[in-house]
Design an enzyme around this catalytic site. Structure first.
Site, short mmCIF file in Angstrom:
data_model
loop_
_atom_site.label_atom_id
_atom_site.label_comp_id
_atom_site.label_asym_id
_atom_site.label_seq_id
_atom_site.Cartn_x
_atom_site.Cartn_y
_atom_site.Cartn_z
N ARG A 1 0.88 -1.13 0.08
CA ARG A 1 0.05 0.14 -0.11
C ARG A 1 0.92 1.13 -0.06
NH1 ARG A 1 -3.08 0.59 5.23
NH2 ARG A 1 -1.57 2.31 5.45
N GLU B 1 4.50 7.19 2.51
CA GLU B 1 5.41 5.75 2.84
C GLU B 1 4.98 4.73 2.03
OE1 GLU B 1 5.10 3.55 6.12
OE2 GLU B 1 2.83 3.69 6.51
N ASN C 1 4.04 0.72 2.06
CA ASN C 1 3.96 -0.30 3.24
C ASN C 1 4.19 -1.51 2.39
OD1 ASN C 1 3.07 0.95 5.86
ND2 ASN C 1 1.62 1.93 4.29
N SER D 1 -2.80 -2.82 5.88
CA SER D 1 -4.17 -3.24 6.43
C SER D 1 -5.50 -2.14 5.88
CB SER D 1 -4.31 -3.01 7.91
OG SER D 1 -4.00 -1.87 8.32
N LYS E 1 11.93 2.95 5.95
CA LYS E 1 11.83 4.46 5.68
C LYS E 1 13.12 4.59 5.10
CE LYS E 1 7.59 4.76 7.91
NZ LYS E 1 7.01 3.51 8.59
N LYS F 1 11.50 10.01 11.32
CA LYS F 1 10.90 8.63 11.58
C LYS F 1 12.08 7.56 11.83
CE LYS F 1 7.36 9.85 8.02
NZ LYS F 1 6.92 9.12 6.97
N GLU G 1 6.87 0.33 11.64
CA GLU G 1 5.47 0.36 11.01
C GLU G 1 4.52 0.39 12.27
OE1 GLU G 1 4.81 0.50 7.95
OE2 GLU G 1 7.20 0.50 7.71
N GLY G 2 3.30 0.64 11.80
CA GLY G 2 2.00 0.35 12.49
C GLY G 2 1.35 1.90 13.40
N ARG H 1 -7.77 7.45 4.44
CA ARG H 1 -8.19 7.94 5.96
C ARG H 1 -8.05 9.37 6.33
NH1 ARG H 1 -3.05 4.41 8.13
NH2 ARG H 1 -2.23 5.50 6.02
#
Ligand code: ADP
Ligand code: MG
Ligand code: MG
Length: 518
Positions: A133, A151, A153, A158, A337, A407, A411-412, A494
């Site tokens: 993603r 970024e 992924n 998800s 990253k 960063k 992740e997450g 989002r």
């Protein structure tokens, strides 16, 4: 500043009954259609059996999104898929970057060691699956709007299961509710694109399942979802699971969920087989045995999933097995990253970044290189290189750091350090470990407003910031580089309040949204 909130869209809902009606309709639709998550532990005190669902947080209107930006992000996805397949195969490139961050980052170091161990004995499975993603925000530069990548992924991307449902919720409201508002919105004024994110991701898993072929021992084959204990975002995963099963048509593809913490208890490598087939025995009936064709990780992306060395043994078992891993360790590392920073860093003299050219060297790659390059914003290393030293000067300067986010390789959500907090954080980290971080320019989207309905029923109206994610699925051969499957797989929008820096939905900052193209 140009605003995306032209005229009366979205309406402000200042009549209490209008808001109430829309909230009630959205709540019921969400539960009736599985746009849901498990309740947070605080409100789940009386849900020991895990029976309860609560709606996922959503916006009450699809947020305006520039059509040209949306189309550009969708169009570049298959090129990104191929780029990351190539990066995953370039061990020298990844190893070099791992070395730069591993000193200050045990987690990345441990992942790399899993890869080295498997490499030493030799990989048996050449296919790797990526369910990717690529995340963007719209950057406003004067009157120009351009997508800029937040970024990329490569593990546990998800919300594909809930995102297509959010699009359907907004389409439903557009048809039945918005026309009834005091300031009615005619359906014809809303361009709401189709979003097949659930089917898109399922198509990737199904492609890998079929590519695996039949078991040499006559076991039935399966897809194994490796999940976190206590996962709240379980319906997102279930929707994907159902879509994978369905992708098998009359012969449903067997899909199982197994907590990552249980891998060693319920899987083993086929004894005395050179090919190291991964066998799974479902705990509810250990007389059954399945050969795992695809091991799909929705866990294992952060240190929290590896509390003991047994968890690393579990990851090693998956990696050395014959199952097609989604992702492999190298593909997970390609999502660092640091990789994104390296791809984006141009020479001081200007021009295109050498790392990007490394992966897209031919004249036939030129248009992909240009399209991908356009989506980059400035990202800097924080190491001791000349570029890194220049970035260190910015990051430690209280006035300059305000335009940046720092960063780590995580992740997450919830791991970044923003603006004025950067110098203070750096002062707590030994300087020789600063290179484990990257410094990224903040992307500044044009102002927009919307109404957010939180999972606890709370309503928030005001300025919002949207982040678009485009899914991609890619299956490739690590030896030959042949790409067997490469598709764009739908999108995620989002949205968060404009006072919030982080945007993750699962991390509790953002909410689900869909695009209204403008
Ligand atoms: P993670 O892998 O933890 O999701 P991200 O790089 O996506 O890390 O950062 C988390 C959040 O921080 C994003 O969803 C976004 O809201 C915000 N963010 C990250 N980078 C930027 C940026 N360059 N400009 C503005 N916001 C950003
Ligand atoms: Mg991420
Ligand atoms: Mg993110």
């Amino acid at each position: 500043m140009a605003s995306l909130t032209g005229g009366s869209y979205p309406p402000s809902l200042d009549k209490p009954h209008e808001l109430e009606r829309l909230v009630q309709t959205a709540k019921d639709w969400a539960i009736a259609n599985g746009l849901a998550v498990r309740p947070p532990p605080a409100s789940a005190g009386n849900d020991e059996e895990g029976m309860l669902a609560t709606m996922a947080p959503v916006t009450l209107f699809p947020s305006p999104f520039p059509k040209s930006c949306f189309e550009e992000a969708k169009a570049v996805q298959t090129q990104y898929n191929e780029l990351y397949a190539r990066i995953s195969r370039d061990e020298e490139f990844l190893g070099h970057l791992v070395q730069q961050v591993a000193g200050g980052d045990d987690f990345i170091d441990s992942l790399w060691k899993v890869h080295l161990r498997v490499k030493e004995e030799g990989y048996v499975q050449n296919l790797t699956l990526g369910l990717f993603r690529s995340d963007y925000m719209v950057h406003q530069d004067g009157n120009k709007l351009q997508i800029k990548q937040v970024e990329f992924n490569t593990i546990a991307s998800s919300f594909g299961g809930l995102s297509s449902r959010t699009s359907l919720l907004h389409k439903y409201l557009a048809k039945t509710e918005y026309p009834l508002l005091g300031n009615p919105i005619p359906p014809s004024s809303l361009e709401l694109p189709e979003n097949r994110s659930t089917e898109g991701l399922a198509a990737g898993l199904a492609a890998a399942f079929h590519a695996y072929g039949k078991s040499a021992y006559g076991y039935p084959t399966c897809v194994l979802f490796l999940v976190q204990d206590g996962e709240r975002n379980v319906f997102d995963q279930r929707h994907l699971e159902y879509a994978v099963q369905n992708a098998g048509g009359d012969e449903p593809i067997p899909v199982f969920r197994l907590p990552f913490s249980q891998v060693l208890a319920h899987t083993q490598l086929a004894p005395s087989s050179q090919r190291r087939e991964l066998l799974y025995r479902p705990p509810h009936n250990p007389a059954l045995a399945f050969e795992v064709a695809v091991a799909y990780l929705r866990a294992g992306y952060g240190p929290g999933d590896y509390p003991t060395s047994a968890a690393w043994d579990a990851r090693y078992q998956l990696e050395r097995s014959n199952a097609i891993t989604c992702p492999s360790v190298l593909t997970q590392l390609a999502g660092m990253k640091k990789v994104q920073q390296e791809l984006a860093t141009a020479p001081e003299s200007g021009g295109e970044p050498p790392a990007l050219r490394r992966f897209l060297p031919d004249s036939s790659d030129a248009s992909a290189l240009a399209a991908i390059h356009r989506t980059f914003t400035n990202i800097y290393p924080l190491d001791a290189s000349p570029a890194g030293l220049a970035a260190r000067a910015i990051a430690t300067d209280p006035s300059q750091c305000l335009r940046y986010v720092m960063k780590p390789q995580r992740e997450g959500g919830g791991n970044n350090v923003y603006k004025s907090a950067i110098p203070q954080r750096l002062s707590t980290i030994p300087e020789e470990h600063w290179g484990s971080y990257i410094l990224m320019e903040l992307i500044t989207p044009p102002p927009a407003t919307n109404t957010i309905l939180r999972g606890n029923g709370q309503v928030e109206q005001g300025g919002v910031i949207c982040e678009l994610g485009v899914y991609g699925t890619c299956l490739w051969d690590r030896e030959t580089g042949k790409v067997v499957h490469n598709e764009e797989g739908g999108y995620l929008l989002r949205t968060k309040g404009d006072q919030s820096e982080e945007g993750g939905v699962a991390a509790g900052y953002g909410c689900m949204d869909s695009v209204r193209l403008v």
